[in-house]
Motif scaffolding. Structure first.
Motif, PDB file in Angstrom:
ATOM      1  N   VAL A 134       0.798  -1.169   0.107  1.00  0.00           N
ATOM      2  CA  VAL A 134      -0.471  -0.424  -0.149  1.00  0.00           C
ATOM      3  C   VAL A 134       0.735   1.460  -0.246  1.00  0.00           C
ATOM      4  CG1 VAL A 134      -1.408  -1.316   0.899  1.00  0.00           C
ATOM      5  CG2 VAL A 134      -0.660  -0.039   2.560  1.00  0.00           C
ATOM      6  N   CYS A 135       0.339   2.880  -0.361  1.00  0.00           N
ATOM      7  CA  CYS A 135       0.957   3.494  -0.464  1.00  0.00           C
ATOM      8  C   CYS A 135       0.626   4.112   1.072  1.00  0.00           C
ATOM      9  CB  CYS A 135       0.367   4.682  -1.527  1.00  0.00           C
ATOM     10  SG  CYS A 135       0.574   3.860  -2.949  1.00  0.00           S
ATOM     11  N   LEU A 136       2.183   4.818   1.467  1.00  0.00           N
ATOM     12  CA  LEU A 136       1.963   4.454   3.186  1.00  0.00           C
ATOM     13  C   LEU A 136       1.944   6.644   3.252  1.00  0.00           C
ATOM     14  CD1 LEU A 136       5.695   3.720   3.793  1.00  0.00           C
ATOM     15  CD2 LEU A 136       3.247   2.661   4.664  1.00  0.00           C
ATOM     16  N   ASN A 137       1.053   6.708   4.277  1.00  0.00           N
ATOM     17  CA  ASN A 137       1.147   8.244   4.469  1.00  0.00           C
ATOM     18  C   ASN A 137       2.077   9.118   4.662  1.00  0.00           C
ATOM     19  OD1 ASN A 137       0.871   8.034   6.931  1.00  0.00           O
ATOM     20  ND2 ASN A 137      -1.222   7.020   6.993  1.00  0.00           N
ATOM     21  N   GLY A 165      -1.489   1.573  11.064  1.00  0.00           N
ATOM     22  CA  GLY A 165      -0.532   1.354  10.445  1.00  0.00           C
ATOM     23  C   GLY A 165       0.928   0.970  10.511  1.00  0.00           C
ATOM     24  N   LYS A 166       1.230   0.487  11.514  1.00  0.00           N
ATOM     25  CA  LYS A 166       2.486   0.045  12.235  1.00  0.00           C
ATOM     26  C   LYS A 166       2.970  -0.906  11.242  1.00  0.00           C
ATOM     27  CE  LYS A 166       0.944  -0.131  16.932  1.00  0.00           C
ATOM     28  NZ  LYS A 166      -0.197   0.964  16.863  1.00  0.00           N
ATOM     29  N   THR A 167       2.080  -2.101  11.492  1.00  0.00           N
ATOM     30  CA  THR A 167       2.335  -3.085  10.173  1.00  0.00           C
ATOM     31  C   THR A 167       2.801  -2.432   9.087  1.00  0.00           C
ATOM     32  OG1 THR A 167       0.694  -4.079  11.996  1.00  0.00           O
ATOM     33  CG2 THR A 167       1.764  -5.739   9.775  1.00  0.00           C
ATOM     34  N   PHE A 487      -9.654  -6.887  13.292  1.00  0.00           N
ATOM     35  CA  PHE A 487     -11.087  -7.023  12.657  1.00  0.00           C
ATOM     36  C   PHE A 487     -11.524  -6.109  12.102  1.00  0.00           C
ATOM     37  CE2 PHE A 487     -10.665  -9.576  16.594  1.00  0.00           C
ATOM     38  CZ  PHE A 487      -9.758 -10.745  16.451  1.00  0.00           C
ATOM     39  N   LYS A 488     -11.785  -6.373  10.732  1.00  0.00           N
ATOM     40  CA  LYS A 488     -12.576  -5.005   9.822  1.00  0.00           C
ATOM     41  C   LYS A 488     -14.145  -4.657  10.168  1.00  0.00           C
ATOM     42  CE  LYS A 488      -9.032  -4.322   6.225  1.00  0.00           C
ATOM     43  NZ  LYS A 488      -8.272  -4.675   7.513  1.00  0.00           N
ATOM     44  N   ARG A 489     -14.870  -6.006  10.500  1.00  0.00           N
ATOM     45  CA  ARG A 489     -16.526  -5.444  11.093  1.00  0.00           C
ATOM     46  C   ARG A 489     -16.968  -5.406  12.143  1.00  0.00           C
ATOM     47  NH1 ARG A 489     -18.437  -9.250   6.364  1.00  0.00           N
ATOM     48  NH2 ARG A 489     -16.425 -10.498   5.658  1.00  0.00           N
TER      49      ARG A 489
HETATM   50  P1  ADP Z   1      -1.224  -1.118  13.259  1.00  0.00           P
HETATM   51  O1  ADP Z   1      -0.269  -2.297  13.324  1.00  0.00           O
HETATM   52  O2  ADP Z   1      -0.624  -0.189  13.918  1.00  0.00           O
HETATM   53  O3  ADP Z   1      -2.966  -1.918  14.674  1.00  0.00           O
HETATM   54  P2  ADP Z   1      -2.011  -2.275  10.557  1.00  0.00           P
HETATM   55  O4  ADP Z   1      -0.951  -2.034  10.389  1.00  0.00           O
HETATM   56  O5  ADP Z   1      -2.558  -3.089  10.847  1.00  0.00           O
HETATM   57  O6  ADP Z   1      -2.031  -0.886  12.117  1.00  0.00           O
HETATM   58  O7  ADP Z   1      -2.917  -1.473  10.059  1.00  0.00           O
HETATM   59  C1  ADP Z   1      -4.688  -1.278   9.941  1.00  0.00           C
HETATM   60  C2  ADP Z   1      -5.523  -1.644   8.299  1.00  0.00           C
HETATM   61  O8  ADP Z   1      -4.712  -0.345   7.627  1.00  0.00           O
HETATM   62  C3  ADP Z   1      -4.923  -2.683   7.869  1.00  0.00           C
HETATM   63  O9  ADP Z   1      -5.774  -3.117   7.348  1.00  0.00           O
HETATM   64  C4  ADP Z   1      -3.928  -2.464   7.404  1.00  0.00           C
HETATM   65  O10 ADP Z   1      -3.759  -2.492   5.903  1.00  0.00           O
HETATM   66  C5  ADP Z   1      -4.165  -0.617   6.543  1.00  0.00           C
HETATM   67  N1  ADP Z   1      -3.620   0.070   6.202  1.00  0.00           N
HETATM   68  C6  ADP Z   1      -2.034   0.957   6.547  1.00  0.00           C
HETATM   69  N2  ADP Z   1      -1.609   1.797   6.313  1.00  0.00           N
HETATM   70  C7  ADP Z   1      -2.310   1.986   5.187  1.00  0.00           C
HETATM   71  C8  ADP Z   1      -2.289   3.195   4.200  1.00  0.00           C
HETATM   72  N3  ADP Z   1      -1.256   4.324   3.770  1.00  0.00           N
HETATM   73  N4  ADP Z   1      -3.337   2.444   3.334  1.00  0.00           N
HETATM   74  C9  ADP Z   1      -4.378   2.468   3.511  1.00  0.00           C
HETATM   75  N5  ADP Z   1      -4.662   1.276   4.328  1.00  0.00           N
HETATM   76  C10 ADP Z   1      -3.629   1.066   4.675  1.00  0.00           C
END
Ligand code: ADP
Ligand code: ZN
Ligand code: ZN
Length: 670
Positions: A134-137, A165-167, A487-489
């Protein structure tokens, strides 16, 4: 040039032992060797020195049986790292280093050894479907750049709200690191084995051309040996693992990441009682690698280091998915209500969420049906015969279970004390909540996730998959559902009985509760639907809830650090705990009193020794347990003290040979 003598590290409480090499045999430091030990033992040890002379008299010197030249020797980095860890956690080097090898590499070789080794080497990249990156913010991008542009050792705290989005940041840093160092390796530590499958899939999908291996206690000895060898020989580029993975031997470690760095499961409870997070930083330092610690609720130790500048602070302040806002937090005051499972507001919120076909997560940190059963007439309560705790009523299999030792008892038909047939369950656990939910919402699909309902890693995986697939409406669970899962839902998170932990005597109870609450709250509203969190409490004015509602970790941490500073508590002091146990509490405490005298006699400046006390859970598996707290304002002084103290303890106290003891450094549940 060939040497005659070797020093060998063995899994025994002794310094390395001298052996003479067989004629014509060569040996290098870091190679494994089979040596005789005692009357008939043959053990595999690690060569830590080769030399031309020995102080052991000729008659006493024994000959090594066989040196292995089959794998690359263990590196000097690994040897000095295990030596450091042993010193720091006050264990003999051999007992720290040798058990860190997989069983295969520390057992005396069986028939067909070469064949087995060949098979271990045959580990290949699994073909998986690639996952698009994914493209990072901007914030994520800045974090990645900060890490990638660092040279040599540097530590970072990636402080990001849940769902920020830490992962994704980890994955980008890993990608750049693998590019920058064509032979480089990356260690990614995760707190829990149940989180490895989700992350492993994400990592494999992103690095389809690289060998990714896992390392955790769920692997068979064979699988573990395969992963270990692939990392040791440099074939594996990425290793995803739980705390044990930090002890692996690497070829070229260039990046260490510790996800959810605050998590208590990084602390080992037996053997070498290490903190994998702390050792991860040490390994990064030794390897001149970058180290990234990630959390939404950092441990106070880490936060203090980020404040002092020892770790560089990287922030992710908002959720990554654009539609996802941080969930709203509501406190539901039940102090004036009559006890029932759900307050009316919560019941209504669940109705509404189900009406919109959204998922609801109900968190209660206690498994079983009820924490205790009691007689309505004489007040008898169910207790474990082997521990000083109550037994928990498990309605599902009609048993009373001790959650400390695992003992299982039959539910008595009448009170064992007075014969009264009326025995009632008091309090609530996950099973009772599940039952209550099924009665209130008979049409809803309810899934309970706790250590009783999912006993294996596979069962856990299946359970989480059904949540992701939307086959579940209401999830009831413990800690297991709080961590990491995307969990998305889930739109509504309900927290029951958070108060229990507020009443705990542990110094860190508040810190841990805050982390748990924020983590579990972070499961709400991670995607398109807005998140709502409702916390049922009888102490709505407790300061922890104000910070919680404002999702103000920084304010919370500042308040706690101020308290700790005033109390000279960690991270402003350095602690160690001597724990002891025997079949009699008097003897255990007697031993600890002797230990205290001995500690004071050592006269190490700047070290305080407290009075012995019984542990909170005094009896465990028939052992009566006590502890002695040691504290110093300076780490080197504590270390100096522990070294001498350990020697004194090892030499033993007369009359106390039946007491067993252990030293725990940087204890977390004092
Ligand atoms: P964290 O580890 O901080 O809880 P995740 O890395 O699991 O967060 O990210 C949470 C959600 O956001 C995931 O579904 C991930 O795919 C999404 N995500 C992360 N970075 C981006 C981004 N730059 N643009 C869109 N979606 C993103
Ligand atoms: Zn009774
Ligand atoms: Zn028990």
């Amino acid at each position: 040039m060939t040497f005659r003598y070797i020093e060998v590290l063995l899994d025994v409480p002794l310094p390395p032992l001298d052996y003479v090499l067989p004629k014509g045999e060569s040996a290098s430091v870091g190679e494994r060797v089979v040596v005789p030990l005692g009357a008939r033992r043959k053990d595999v040890g690690i060569i830590v020195r080769v030399k031309d002379d020995t102080t052991v008299p000729e008659g006493k010197l024994r000959q090594a049986a066989k040196v292995f030249h089959d794998i690359v020797p263990l590196s000097s980095e690994w040897l000095s790292f295990t030596c450091f860890a042993a010193d720091y956690y006050v264990k003999p080097w051999g007992e720290a280093a040798v058990p860190a090898l997989p069983l295969f590499f520390r057992s005396t070789p069986k028939k067909l050894y070469e064949k087995s080794l060949e098979r271990l080497r045959a580990l290949h990249i699994k073909p998986v479907k690639p996952i698009e990156r994914v493209c990072l913010n901007e914030e994520q991008q800045a974090a990645v750049e900060a890490v990638i542009s660092s040279e040599g050792y540097a530590s970072f705290l990636l402080f990001g709200v849940t769902g920020s989005g830490k992962t994704e940041v980890y994955l980008h840093i890993i990608e750049q690191t693998l590019k920058k160092f064509p032979q480089g390796q990356v260690l990614l530590l995760v707190p829990e084995i149940n989180l490895t499958p989700q992350l492993e899939a994400r990592v494999r999908g992103r690095f389809v051309d690289d060998l990714v291996v896992t390392m955790h206690s769920g692997l068979t000895p064979n699988e573990r040996a395969k992963s270990w060898l692939a990392v040791h020989e440099g074939r594996a580029r990425v290793i995803v693992g739980t705390r044990m993975a930090v002890m692996t031997s690497f070829r070229s470690l260039k990046l260490v990441i510790v996800d959810e760095e605050h998590d208590q499961s990084y602390k080992a409870g037996e053997g070498l009682r290490f903190s994998a997070r702390d050792l991860a930083v040490k390994r990064a330092l030794d390897n001149e690698a970058a180290c990234v610690l990630g959390s939404a609720t950092p441990s106070l130790e880490t936060w203090a280091k980020a404040q002092s500048g020892a770790y560089k602070l990287l922030r992710l302040t908002h959720r990554a998915v654009r539609s996802a806002a941080l969930p709203s937090m509501e406190l539901i005051d039940v102090s004036h209500q009559k006890p029932r499972v759900f307050a009316p507001e919560i019941k209504q919120a669940i109705d509404e969420a189900l009406g919109r076909a959204e998922q609801v997560l109900v968190f209660i940190n206690r498994r079983g049906y009820a924490p205790v059963i009691t007689c309505t007439s004489c007040g008898w309560v169910s207790r474990c015969l082997h521990c000083s705790g109550f037994t928990v009523f498990h309605k599902v299999d009609q048993t009373l279970v001790c959650h400390h030792c695992g003992s299982v008892y039959r539910v008595p038909e009448r009170c064992p004390s007075c014969g009264n047939p009326e025995i009632v369950a008091v309090g609530t656990g996950t099973q009772r909540i599940e039952e209550g939910i099924e009665a209130l919402w008979p049409q809803a699909r309810v899934l309970r996730i706790d250590r009783d309902s999912v006993r294996t890693k596979n069962a856990a995986e299946t359970a989480f998959e059904s949540v992701h697939a939307g086959d579940v409406d209401i999830i009831v669970g413990t800690q297991m559902i709080a961590k990491g899962h995307d969990f998305k839902r889930v739109s509504l998170v309900v927290v029951l009985n958070a108060d229990a932990q507020l009443l705990s005597p542990s110094v860190r109870a508040e810190e841990h509760l805050f982390a748990t609450l924020l983590q579990v709250a972070g499961r709400a509203g991670r995607d398109k639907v807005a998140g709502r969190v409702m916390i049922q409490t009888r102490f709505p004015t407790h300061p922890i809830y104000a910070d919680m509602q404002a999702q103000n970790y920084e304010g919370f941490a500042a308040r706690l650090l101020k308290d700790r500073k005033e109390a000279f508590a960690p991270p402003y002091s350095y602690q160690a705990l001597l724990t002891a146990q025997s079949s009699s509490l008097e003897r255990t405490l007697g031993f600890l009193r002797r230990a205290k005298q001995a500690a004071l006699a050592l006269n190490v400046e700047g070290v305080a020794v407290y009075d012995p006390v019984p542990m909170t859970l005094m009896r465990l598996k028939d052992a009566e347990r006590g502890q002695l707290l040691i504290e110093s304002l300076r780490r080197p002084q504590r270390q100096k003290f522990l070294k001498s103290f350990d020697e004194v303890l090892r030499s033993g106290f007369e009359g106390y040979s039946s007491v067993s003891w252990a030293i725990e450094v940087d204890p977390t549940d004092v």
